[in-house]
Design a protein around this motif. Structure first.
Motif, mmCIF file in Angstrom:
data_model
loop_
_atom_site.group_PDB
_atom_site.id
_atom_site.type_symbol
_atom_site.label_atom_id
_atom_site.label_comp_id
_atom_site.label_asym_id
_atom_site.label_seq_id
_atom_site.Cartn_x
_atom_site.Cartn_y
_atom_site.Cartn_z
ATOM 1 N N HIS A 1 -2.958 0.457 2.437
ATOM 2 C CA HIS A 1 -2.753 1.548 1.472
ATOM 3 C C HIS A 1 -1.900 1.045 0.314
ATOM 4 O O HIS A 1 -0.664 1.015 0.400
ATOM 5 C CB HIS A 1 -2.059 2.727 2.169
ATOM 6 N N HIS B 1 -1.879 1.137 -4.158
ATOM 7 C CA HIS B 1 -2.550 1.677 -5.338
ATOM 8 C C HIS B 1 -2.641 0.619 -6.432
ATOM 9 O O HIS B 1 -2.055 0.783 -7.505
ATOM 10 C CB HIS B 1 -1.826 2.929 -5.830
ATOM 11 N N GLU C 1 -6.834 9.150 -0.858
ATOM 12 C CA GLU C 1 -6.057 9.874 0.103
ATOM 13 C C GLU C 1 -6.183 11.374 -0.125
ATOM 14 O O GLU C 1 -6.260 11.842 -1.261
ATOM 15 C CB GLU C 1 -4.587 9.444 0.080
HETATM 16 ZN ZN LIG Z 1 -0.672 6.658 -1.676
#
Ligand SMILES: [Zn+2]
Ligand SMILES: [Zn+2]
Length: 268
Positions: A6, A8, A101
């Motif tokens: 995870h 970005h 998400e």
């Molecule tokens: Zn996030």
């Protein structure tokens, strides 16, 4: 190898040095990255990154609960999925590996009567979960101050999707909930300083653990105050290994295997 499940890398925080950030992570042993969207634009950016970095970056497409207050509509995600599901299954799986998400975040609403906004978050989340079920994709779930409602939405579905509760901030009961529903939990850099997290982590079975940075947010100690990067994954793994009384290698092997299994990544 490590997988940051995870981060970005699609955010503009990396616009000036994205290739170097990826290169530095690789040097640190982090070889694959799941990049989630938080709205349609960032989901498209995540897909664009998979095309520039095949076999290295994988996209998740989704609308974050913060965006529930804007005009985002899950039908836009549907259209985005349709663009890619025209391709062969193999190619399609190489691009979008999850929905997310998505989830519930009531942190913003503390002390506020925000029933209608909470309801909208729940509706959006449920639509994203159903999209995941329809495409047999796992979900990356964001949950803050909203576990009770999260469970009621998940348990109201016709079947339980595969997925991860990312940036896990729950308690022992929430670990049991996740385990009973075969959900994974993602642990981030706040494990280096959060007292609560440090008491919870030893109770998480290695078989349900994923490593993630949530970069550019949640920078681990001692680097707090600077931009977070996927290269800090080994630092997070080291803290988890110490708390769990297992070796770093056990954390590395188990979390890579879990990520490959959940997201259907080709085994390395
Ligand atoms: Zn996030
Ligand atoms: Zn999140």
């Amino acid at each position: 190898m490590y997988i940051d499940t995870h981060c970005h890398l699609n955010f503009d925080a990396y616009d000036t040095d994205r290739a170097m950030v990826i290169g530095n992570a690789k040097k640190a042993g982090v070889k694959q990255f799941i990049v989630p969207g938080v709205d349609i634009w960032s989901s498209q950016q995540a897909i664009a990154l998979t095309q520039k970095n095949p076999g290295v970056i994988y996209a998740a497409i989704g609308i974050h609960p913060y965006e529930a207050q804007h005009d985002w509509n899950v039908h836009d995600l549907d259209r985005l999925m349709a663009t890619y599901s025209n391709r062969t299954i193999q190619h399609y799986n190489d691009i979008i590996v999850a929905i997310g998400e998505c989830g519930l975040d009531y942190h913003l609403y503390k002390g506020e009567a925000a029933v209608s906004r909470k309801d909208y978050q729940k509706k959006l989340f449920e639509a994203e979960l159903r999209l995941a079920l329809a495409h047999n994709l796992p979900v990356i779930i964001h949950c803050r101050d909203a576990f009770d409602d999260l469970y009621s939405v998940l348990d109201g579905l016709p079947s339980m999707p595969r997925g991860v509760i990312h940036c896990f901030g729950g308690g022992l009961a929430d670990i049991r909930y996740a385990r009973d529903r075969k959900l994974y939990v993602g642990i981030d850099g706040n494990v280096t300083y959060s007292k609560t997290l440090r008491t919870i982590v030893p109770d998480i079975p290695l078989s349900m653990l994923l490593l993630e940075t949530d970069a550019p947010l949640l920078t681990p100690a001692p680097h707090r105050g600077t931009r977070n990067e996927p290269k800090y994954i080994p630092l997070i793994a080291k803290h988890i290994a110490e708390l769990m009384h297992v070796t770093l290698n056990e954390v590395k092997t188990a979390t890579a295997k879990n990520a490959e299994c959940l997201f259907g990544l080709p085994p390395h």
